[in-house]
Write a protein that holds these residues in place. Structure first.
Motif, PDB file in Angstrom:
ATOM      1  N   VAL A 105       2.566  -5.194   2.717  1.00 18.25           N
ATOM      2  CA  VAL A 105       1.707  -5.969   1.828  1.00 18.25           C
ATOM      3  C   VAL A 105       2.295  -7.362   1.599  1.00 18.25           C
ATOM      4  O   VAL A 105       1.593  -8.378   1.670  1.00 18.25           O
ATOM      5  CB  VAL A 105       1.504  -5.240   0.486  1.00 18.25           C
ATOM      6  CG1 VAL A 105       0.811  -6.150  -0.527  1.00 18.25           C
ATOM      7  CG2 VAL A 105       0.686  -3.966   0.695  1.00 18.25           C
ATOM      8  N   VAL A 170     -11.535   3.432   2.392  1.00 24.02           N
ATOM      9  CA  VAL A 170     -10.539   2.430   2.764  1.00 24.02           C
ATOM     10  C   VAL A 170     -11.221   1.101   3.072  1.00 24.02           C
ATOM     11  O   VAL A 170     -10.754   0.030   2.673  1.00 24.02           O
ATOM     12  CB  VAL A 170      -9.721   2.910   3.978  1.00 24.02           C
ATOM     13  CG1 VAL A 170      -8.770   1.816   4.453  1.00 24.02           C
ATOM     14  CG2 VAL A 170      -8.947   4.166   3.629  1.00 24.02           C
ATOM     15  N   VAL A 173     -12.125  -0.683  -0.218  1.00 25.07           N
ATOM     16  CA  VAL A 173     -11.025  -1.329  -0.926  1.00 25.07           C
ATOM     17  C   VAL A 173     -10.536  -2.564  -0.169  1.00 25.07           C
ATOM     18  O   VAL A 173     -10.190  -3.574  -0.773  1.00 25.07           O
ATOM     19  CB  VAL A 173      -9.867  -0.344  -1.195  1.00 25.07           C
ATOM     20  CG1 VAL A 173      -9.084  -0.007   0.045  1.00 25.07           C
ATOM     21  CG2 VAL A 173      -8.927  -0.918  -2.254  1.00 25.07           C
ATOM     22  N   ILE A 174     -10.539  -2.501   1.162  1.00 21.34           N
ATOM     23  CA  ILE A 174     -10.135  -3.679   1.946  1.00 21.34           C
ATOM     24  C   ILE A 174     -11.130  -4.816   1.743  1.00 21.34           C
ATOM     25  O   ILE A 174     -10.744  -5.981   1.585  1.00 21.34           O
ATOM     26  CB  ILE A 174     -10.001  -3.310   3.434  1.00 21.34           C
ATOM     27  CG1 ILE A 174      -8.814  -2.363   3.636  1.00 21.34           C
ATOM     28  CG2 ILE A 174      -9.823  -4.565   4.289  1.00 21.34           C
ATOM     29  CD1 ILE A 174      -8.684  -1.827   5.051  1.00 21.34           C
ATOM     30  N   ILE A 177     -10.431  -6.289  -1.515  1.00 26.61           N
ATOM     31  CA  ILE A 177      -9.234  -7.137  -1.430  1.00 26.61           C
ATOM     32  C   ILE A 177      -9.586  -8.498  -0.857  1.00 26.61           C
ATOM     33  O   ILE A 177      -9.132  -9.537  -1.347  1.00 26.61           O
ATOM     34  CB  ILE A 177      -8.155  -6.436  -0.575  1.00 26.61           C
ATOM     35  CG1 ILE A 177      -7.562  -5.257  -1.356  1.00 26.61           C
ATOM     36  CG2 ILE A 177      -7.058  -7.412  -0.169  1.00 26.61           C
ATOM     37  CD1 ILE A 177      -6.675  -4.355  -0.518  1.00 26.61           C
ATOM     38  N   ILE A 212      -3.174  -7.000  -4.276  1.00 32.19           N
ATOM     39  CA  ILE A 212      -3.494  -6.070  -3.188  1.00 32.19           C
ATOM     40  C   ILE A 212      -2.961  -4.676  -3.512  1.00 32.19           C
ATOM     41  O   ILE A 212      -3.656  -3.663  -3.323  1.00 32.19           O
ATOM     42  CB  ILE A 212      -2.906  -6.584  -1.863  1.00 32.19           C
ATOM     43  CG1 ILE A 212      -3.619  -7.881  -1.440  1.00 32.19           C
ATOM     44  CG2 ILE A 212      -3.027  -5.535  -0.767  1.00 32.19           C
ATOM     45  CD1 ILE A 212      -2.913  -8.623  -0.315  1.00 32.19           C
ATOM     46  N   THR A 216      -5.232  -1.252  -4.124  1.00 33.84           N
ATOM     47  CA  THR A 216      -4.977  -0.102  -3.252  1.00 33.84           C
ATOM     48  C   THR A 216      -4.634   1.133  -4.075  1.00 33.84           C
ATOM     49  O   THR A 216      -5.124   2.238  -3.808  1.00 33.84           O
ATOM     50  CB  THR A 216      -3.829  -0.422  -2.286  1.00 33.84           C
ATOM     51  OG1 THR A 216      -4.169  -1.598  -1.518  1.00 33.84           O
ATOM     52  CG2 THR A 216      -3.580   0.729  -1.335  1.00 33.84           C
ATOM     53  N   ASN A 219      -7.747   2.570  -5.805  1.00 34.80           N
ATOM     54  CA  ASN A 219      -8.587   3.308  -4.862  1.00 34.80           C
ATOM     55  C   ASN A 219      -7.976   4.662  -4.534  1.00 34.80           C
ATOM     56  O   ASN A 219      -8.679   5.666  -4.426  1.00 34.80           O
ATOM     57  CB  ASN A 219      -8.770   2.483  -3.587  1.00 34.80           C
ATOM     58  CG  ASN A 219      -9.589   3.199  -2.535  1.00 34.80           C
ATOM     59  OD1 ASN A 219      -9.053   3.846  -1.648  1.00 34.80           O
ATOM     60  ND2 ASN A 219     -10.898   3.086  -2.626  1.00 34.80           N
ATOM     61  N   ALA A 220      -6.663   4.690  -4.391  1.00 40.91           N
ATOM     62  CA  ALA A 220      -5.987   5.955  -4.092  1.00 40.91           C
ATOM     63  C   ALA A 220      -6.176   6.958  -5.226  1.00 40.91           C
ATOM     64  O   ALA A 220      -6.454   8.140  -4.990  1.00 40.91           O
ATOM     65  CB  ALA A 220      -4.504   5.699  -3.844  1.00 40.91           C
TER      66      ALA A 220
END
Length: 240
Positions: A105, A170, A173-174, A177, A212, A216, A219-220
């Motif tokens: 990251v 995923v 979330v990307i 970001i 970031i 992440t 979201n996890a």
């Protein structure tokens, strides 16, 4: 009785070598105009004109319009160039097998900020370009971001190799970001232009990395996953 070639066999499509050479030539010329656009943006700033770009390329403006349908077509080509540039630098600097999530990251944020600092006018142009003022035109930049998010999500899922990872989640979330980083970039470029002592790049990188990481982690949690950011990517994720 039929002899020789079967009559119902579909003939092979013949490739016109001249057409292929012309296509390759057009792609080469387009790339050279995009190179010129980067130089013109660095010189004239985000308010660059098509005439400025043609002059930087050493060509007449009609030639520029022969290779790009309009301003939006050139804008799209610049967006695609930046996307590919960022992707290549991010992948080149990453060791997906051994680097910790924290390091990946941080390094990704650092590479991104470095590209922004090298071409600030290009990013101001993409964020506020008069080349793409209509909603239909700006949709192309969003499409490019979505494609990059999908590409990154597929790479992430392949690297992690866990069946519990949902690629769509995923990708979301990307994409989120990308939005957060784009907004932060807009602020940073504005602050760097207006303030005598702007935020140093090291602090901006730290801000991006924290943003970031937070997105992440959120979201996890929504997916019942625990992340240990000090482990390599393929070991960092486990179920609660």
């Amino acid at each position: 009785m039929r002899s020789g070639r079967e009559t119902d066999e579909a003939p092979r499509k013949r490739v016109d070598a001249r057409t292929e050479r012309w296509r390759a030539h057009r792609l080469e010329v387009r790339e050279k105009f995009v190179d010129a656009a980067f130089r013109a943006l660095d010189t004239f700033g985000p308010d660059v004109s098509m005439g400025d770009i043609a002059k930087e390329a050493g060509a007449a403006k009609p030639k520029l319009y022969r290779h790009f349908e309009d301003k939006t077509d050139l804008y799209n080509a610049i967006v695609d160039r930046v996307r590919d540039m960022l992707w290549e630098r991010l992948i080149a600097g990453a060791d997906l097998t051994n680097d910790s999530v924290r390091e990946l990251v941080r390094r990704g944020a650092a590479e991104y900020a470095l590209v922004v600092s090298e071409h600030p006018s290009v990013f101001r142009f993409m964020l506020h370009s008069h080349f793409a003022q209509q909603s239909d035109d700006s949709e192309r930049a969003l499409q490019s971001a979505r494609q990059s998010a999908k590409r990154a999500a597929d790479l992430f899922a392949e690297s992690v190799g866990a069946e519990s990872i949902e690629v769509d989640s995923v990708e979301l979330v990307i994409y989120s970001i990308f939005g957060a980083v784009g907004s932060a970039t807009d602020w940073w470029l504005g602050a760097n232009r207006l303030k005598p002592q702007p935020m140093p790049i090291e602090r901006f990188v730290a801000y991006l990395a924290e943003t970031i990481a937070a997105l992440t982690a959120a979201n996890a949690r929504l997916n019942g996953i625990v992340i240990d950011i000090d482990l390599p990517l393929h070991l960092a994720f486990s179920g609660e």
